[in-house]
Motif scaffolding. Sequence first.
Motif, mmCIF file in Angstrom:
data_model
loop_
_atom_site.group_PDB
_atom_site.id
_atom_site.type_symbol
_atom_site.label_atom_id
_atom_site.label_comp_id
_atom_site.label_asym_id
_atom_site.label_seq_id
_atom_site.Cartn_x
_atom_site.Cartn_y
_atom_site.Cartn_z
ATOM 1 N N HIS A 105 91.754 17.601 56.086
ATOM 2 C CA HIS A 105 92.150 18.287 54.855
ATOM 3 C C HIS A 105 91.060 19.293 54.495
ATOM 4 O O HIS A 105 89.968 19.288 55.069
ATOM 5 N N LEU A 106 91.378 20.159 53.548
ATOM 6 C CA LEU A 106 90.415 21.126 53.037
ATOM 7 C C LEU A 106 89.918 20.659 51.670
ATOM 8 O O LEU A 106 90.600 19.892 50.985
ATOM 9 N N VAL A 107 88.732 21.118 51.269
ATOM 10 C CA VAL A 107 88.175 20.750 49.972
ATOM 11 C C VAL A 107 87.674 21.986 49.242
ATOM 12 O O VAL A 107 87.273 22.985 49.866
ATOM 13 N N ARG A 108 87.703 21.897 47.911
ATOM 14 C CA ARG A 108 87.120 22.929 47.051
ATOM 15 C C ARG A 108 86.432 22.237 45.892
ATOM 16 O O ARG A 108 87.008 21.346 45.261
ATOM 17 N N ASN A 109 85.203 22.623 45.616
ATOM 18 C CA ASN A 109 84.471 22.093 44.462
ATOM 19 C C ASN A 109 84.510 23.142 43.354
ATOM 20 O O ASN A 109 83.836 24.170 43.434
#
Length: 378
Positions: A105-109
Amino acid sequence: MKSWISFPKVEGTASRQAHVRLPAGTYEREMGREGFFGPATQMHHAHPPTGWTSFDGPLRPRAFDLNNIDHIPGQIPGCPLEAPALMGNGATQVRLWRFKGKMDHLVRNADGDDLLFFHQGGGHLYCDYGHLEVREGDYVVLPRNTCWRLETDEAVMVLMVEATGDAYKLPHKGLVGTHAIFDPAVLDVPSLDDAFQAQKHERETLVRVRKRGQLCAMTYPFNPLDAVGWHGDLAPVRLNWRDIRPLMSHRYHLPPSAHTTWAAGRFIVCTFVPRPIESDPEALKLPYYHSNEDYDEVLFYHRGQFFSRDNIHPGMVTYHPSGFPHGPHPKAYEVAQKFERKETDEVAVMIDTRDPLDVYPAMEGVEWGGYADSWKAK
């Protein structure tokens, strides 16, 4: 600019130059404001400022072995947004992420910029801006809300430092100029190369986002890392500690702030790398005793022998809260002043925070309880 009350004065038996030519039989302690950036006084003591016989209470110096940090049950495996939180405050969160394989999966903070320090391992980081190969010893600054994932064939251990509600900047280099410490030209940015093009696809992709400490997820029918081009002056950057050229003085021990690598509004991140030890026989040759008047100090030990500490090995972290004096261990102090070593081999990451840090439950069970006693007067 702050108008500090300033009246430089010498009282009693004291040196004229800080950290040089100490009066015989004395131990110097620096009391300063704003870390090492504000006004300061050098106290000369008849005994080591760390020569206590016992130390109790919440201000005690603490040490932890992060090699023994485990994944927290109930959290999403392999997700850096769920990496165990070690310590933090309103301005920063410090986490430790272990991973091996290909993120699914991809992540964004969305809470702030992330600084990744690759203590062990490396791989391929894919993000909105392209592909970036990473290796042991790399820093990667990810601007807030950057979408990314990692692929690696080897186990990685990553120290993650979040600038909560803030952004990372380069430190002011003043008189030494913009090319000192490291030339900005050594900073690498992601590339829309063949590896990035190959990872594009039209399959369902999950993106996890963290905001105000809470996770949410979005599902796309395609891979959102689909950029065909970009221009601008905001992007992730990579810097390896081996590209850092430390400031040095053979006649004067420079303060830790001289080694600042990244700066946020309420904390700084410094990098200690191998360098020659001061050769002037009258100069101190290791960090001087000092009191933490305004900052909490965290040190993560990456490799080598940290020359002012005993019984510390790579993967450990020490924490010195504001409010008590600290400095070199007694044995390290004696060895350094004899000039038996001509250079250091240490690599360490220091986080100095303007606001007090909280130590989180993930650190329970990995603490070296005898750390405060390692200065104890014998």
